[in-house]
Design a protein around this motif. Sequence first.
Motif, PDB file in Angstrom:
ATOM      1  N   VAL A  42      23.299  40.094  21.618  1.00 40.05           N
ATOM      2  CA  VAL A  42      23.956  39.075  22.419  1.00 40.05           C
ATOM      3  C   VAL A  42      25.019  38.382  21.568  1.00 40.05           C
ATOM      4  N   LEU A  43      26.236  38.305  22.093  1.00 34.02           N
ATOM      5  CA  LEU A  43      27.282  37.525  21.442  1.00 34.02           C
ATOM      6  C   LEU A  43      27.038  36.070  21.809  1.00 34.02           C
ATOM      7  N   ALA A  44      26.537  35.298  20.861  1.00 31.12           N
ATOM      8  CA  ALA A  44      26.148  33.920  21.158  1.00 31.12           C
ATOM      9  C   ALA A  44      26.156  33.075  19.893  1.00 31.12           C
ATOM     10  N   ASP A  45      26.356  31.808  20.107  1.00 31.22           N
ATOM     11  CA  ASP A  45      26.340  30.806  19.051  1.00 31.22           C
ATOM     12  C   ASP A  45      24.917  30.247  18.958  1.00 31.22           C
ATOM     13  N   VAL A  46      24.347  30.233  17.754  1.00 28.16           N
ATOM     14  CA  VAL A  46      22.985  29.696  17.623  1.00 28.16           C
ATOM     15  C   VAL A  46      22.940  28.198  17.908  1.00 28.16           C
ATOM     16  N   ALA A  47      24.100  27.554  18.021  1.00 25.97           N
ATOM     17  CA  ALA A  47      24.133  26.137  18.376  1.00 25.97           C
ATOM     18  C   ALA A  47      23.936  25.914  19.873  1.00 25.97           C
ATOM     19  N   ALA A  48      24.055  26.973  20.664  1.00 27.30           N
ATOM     20  CA  ALA A  48      23.905  26.865  22.128  1.00 27.30           C
ATOM     21  C   ALA A  48      23.420  28.212  22.646  1.00 27.30           C
ATOM     22  N   LEU A  49      22.154  28.474  22.438  1.00 27.50           N
ATOM     23  CA  LEU A  49      21.592  29.782  22.775  1.00 27.50           C
ATOM     24  C   LEU A  49      21.391  29.938  24.282  1.00 27.50           C
ATOM     25  N   LEU A  85      19.232  23.643  13.835  1.00 26.63           N
ATOM     26  CA  LEU A  85      17.801  23.930  13.684  1.00 26.63           C
ATOM     27  C   LEU A  85      17.008  23.368  14.860  1.00 26.63           C
ATOM     28  N   ARG A  86      17.468  22.247  15.431  1.00 22.66           N
ATOM     29  CA  ARG A  86      16.820  21.711  16.637  1.00 22.66           C
ATOM     30  C   ARG A  86      16.996  22.671  17.809  1.00 22.66           C
ATOM     31  N   GLU A  87      18.164  23.311  17.893  1.00 17.48           N
ATOM     32  CA  GLU A  87      18.385  24.290  18.958  1.00 17.48           C
ATOM     33  C   GLU A  87      17.450  25.485  18.789  1.00 17.48           C
ATOM     34  N   LEU A  88      17.241  25.924  17.558  1.00 18.56           N
ATOM     35  CA  LEU A  88      16.278  27.006  17.332  1.00 18.56           C
ATOM     36  C   LEU A  88      14.878  26.555  17.723  1.00 18.56           C
ATOM     37  N   ALA A  89      14.533  25.312  17.413  1.00 14.53           N
ATOM     38  CA  ALA A  89      13.217  24.788  17.798  1.00 14.53           C
ATOM     39  C   ALA A  89      13.069  24.726  19.318  1.00 14.53           C
ATOM     40  N   ARG A  90      14.160  24.418  20.015  1.00 15.48           N
ATOM     41  CA  ARG A  90      14.112  24.319  21.480  1.00 15.48           C
ATOM     42  C   ARG A  90      13.625  25.609  22.118  1.00 15.48           C
ATOM     43  N   VAL A  91      14.048  26.747  21.578  1.00 15.96           N
ATOM     44  CA  VAL A  91      13.744  28.022  22.228  1.00 15.96           C
ATOM     45  C   VAL A  91      12.422  28.637  21.772  1.00 15.96           C
ATOM     46  N   VAL A  92      11.720  27.964  20.859  1.00 22.13           N
ATOM     47  CA  VAL A  92      10.447  28.481  20.332  1.00 22.13           C
ATOM     48  C   VAL A  92       9.296  27.637  20.860  1.00 22.13           C
ATOM     49  N   ARG A  93       8.221  28.304  21.229  1.00 21.38           N
ATOM     50  CA  ARG A  93       7.037  27.587  21.724  1.00 21.38           C
ATOM     51  C   ARG A  93       6.409  26.780  20.584  1.00 21.38           C
ATOM     52  N   PRO A  94       5.701  25.690  20.886  1.00 18.80           N
ATOM     53  CA  PRO A  94       4.961  24.974  19.852  1.00 18.80           C
ATOM     54  C   PRO A  94       4.000  25.922  19.138  1.00 18.80           C
ATOM     55  N   ALA A 148      14.028  27.235  27.149  1.00 18.15           N
ATOM     56  CA  ALA A 148      13.201  26.462  26.227  1.00 18.15           C
ATOM     57  C   ALA A 148      11.822  27.113  26.106  1.00 18.15           C
ATOM     58  N   ARG A 149      11.310  27.144  24.899  1.00 12.17           N
ATOM     59  CA  ARG A 149       9.954  27.627  24.593  1.00 12.17           C
ATOM     60  C   ARG A 149       9.726  29.070  25.038  1.00 12.17           C
ATOM     61  N   SER A 150      10.783  29.871  25.044  1.00 13.32           N
ATOM     62  CA  SER A 150      10.657  31.246  25.529  1.00 13.32           C
ATOM     63  C   SER A 150      10.347  32.254  24.426  1.00 13.32           C
ATOM     64  N   LEU A 151      10.368  31.822  23.169  1.00 12.79           N
ATOM     65  CA  LEU A 151      10.161  32.735  22.049  1.00 12.79           C
ATOM     66  C   LEU A 151       8.934  32.367  21.228  1.00 12.79           C
ATOM     67  N   ASP A 152       8.429  33.369  20.507  1.00 12.60           N
ATOM     68  CA  ASP A 152       7.325  33.139  19.573  1.00 12.60           C
ATOM     69  C   ASP A 152       7.812  32.903  18.153  1.00 12.60           C
ATOM     70  N   ALA A 153       9.025  33.372  17.835  1.00 13.74           N
ATOM     71  CA  ALA A 153       9.507  33.259  16.461  1.00 13.74           C
ATOM     72  C   ALA A 153      11.013  33.444  16.395  1.00 13.74           C
TER      73      ALA A 153
END
Length: 199
Positions: free
Chosen positions: A94-101, A127-136, A105-110
Amino acid sequence: MSDDHTHVQEFFTARAADWDSRFPDDGPAYEAAVAELALHEGDRVLDAGCGTGRALPPLRAAVGPSGVVVGADLTAAMLEAAVRAGRGRDGHLVLADVAALPLRARSLDAVFGAGLIAHLPRPAENLRELARVVRPGGALALFHPIGRAALAARQGRRITPDDLRAEARLRPLLAGSGWRMTSYVDEDARFLALAVREA
């Protein structure tokens, strides 16, 4: 698009075609770092700033055919190099910026990020954006196939305490961005910081 993005794209576009040939021996280091993420069959993982996709084969092997592997990068030329190397078979590129994936939200495991943190224009926000897309409870690996001192020597510079990868800087940066650092290794042969997504 910010100047930061333009600079990153120009830097990597100019190097994409021969990137893998410049670092031909990094494969085992990538495999070892991916192993430390302790992924499971069926997990969903993002390679953030995937470049030519060198982490995609070990990530695919870790999550198996039922898992999801996404490689996101800001530079089209790097993704094209990943396709030429056959790594597009191991993940969705995916051509994407990690600042706006473009991920829920919470769709990934890692998340796996090789050489990523030095290229983040706003590290805490990014890093907050990466946290947004990862489950607790999900994981983050910030990796480089050589340590900070070896990398500085390769680039003809001195290692400095204000380096974002220094443990004293990285630990609070992660903590303020939704992550808790669980391990930190900085030796000649590799740099690897592991963190867990806080609830």
